[in-house]
Write an enzyme that holds these catalytic residues in place. Sequence first.
Site, PDB file in Angstrom:
ATOM      1  N   ARG A   1       0.857  -1.186   0.000  1.00 21.45           N
ATOM      2  CA  ARG A   1       0.000   0.000   0.000  1.00 21.45           C
ATOM      3  C   ARG A   1       0.893   1.235   0.000  1.00 21.45           C
ATOM      4  O   ARG A   1       2.113   1.137   0.076  1.00 21.45           O
ATOM      5  CB  ARG A   1      -0.952   0.011   1.205  1.00 21.45           C
TER       6      ARG A   1
ATOM      7  N   HIS B   1       9.809  -8.689  27.920  1.00 20.28           N
ATOM      8  CA  HIS B   1       8.474  -8.388  27.388  1.00 20.28           C
ATOM      9  C   HIS B   1       7.849  -7.197  28.125  1.00 20.28           C
ATOM     10  O   HIS B   1       6.790  -7.310  28.748  1.00 20.28           O
ATOM     11  CB  HIS B   1       7.549  -9.606  27.478  1.00 20.28           C
TER      12      HIS B   1
END
Length: 316
Positions: free
Chosen positions: A172, A275
Amino acid sequence: MTADVWLPIPPDEIEGLPQGLSYRFWDGAEEFPADPADCAFYVVPYMKPGGVGRRPLPRMSSVRVVQTLSAGTDQVEPGLRDLPPGVRLCNARGVHEASTSELALTLILASLRGVPGFVRAQDRGEWGGGFRPALADKNVLIVGYGSIGAAIEDRLVPFEVARVARVARSARTTERGPVHPFTDLPSLLPQADVVVLSTPLTKATRGLVNADFLARMKDGALLVNVARGAVVDTEALLAELDSGRLTAALDVTDPEPLPPGHPLWHAPGVLISPHVGGPTSAFLPRATRLLTDQLRRFVNREPLANVVLTTGTAGA
């Protein structure tokens, strides 16, 4: 009877919740706050093992919306087979862009400038200088150009990078330039000094960063993973790290949590954070804004934001 809404944040800590709903607080405790069969809107507890968030789903026969507070929905998706058709699964787009992109830049800069080595030298009371790579003038490849990938690019621009290349599932055009499809990776990887992974974990991206992917990266390149651990083939990455050809900065690993004694802990050239891309002070205000907006839409029967899939439809 009013519809039950299960929230992992105490309702009295969320301003602006719409009237006409019965709010229940559940953050993954062993005991449920009410009968799961009465829950109409379920907000999955944040930063809990996947099995915790899925545990009430088989009994949620009246649920209409499952809302995660994570950008990815891979941990909850296996539980959707237990739900009736027409349940909408929504992710937390808009909640984690600031925090995760901040960490991505932190990992890039810390790795390039040798901050882990400085910390270890400080612990030993040693003073050592020398030249290190700068982020300026580097080519950066972002693999997974959704809202988090775009936020990472926003924060790269002031650092005078030479080029940012963007890759997503399909091609895109954006205001910043073209987004390439995954099929263009073989030609883009050899040009990148830094490769940042911010893609969701799907069938297409599980193991995407395999031995072939890594072999195409240029000598001395840095791999940064703020996506999901399973996007990377850990054994293939370890082989490249052990050879010294590549370096890595990982906020997520496979397995996770990384167990004591795992070779990744001591692999050369790797920086590991546990994390922590999402859980920062930026999380709560953005999460509560998302929840109040979604619940307002739900009460007013307006289209929900961030719908990832609907159960009982093709591809769900």
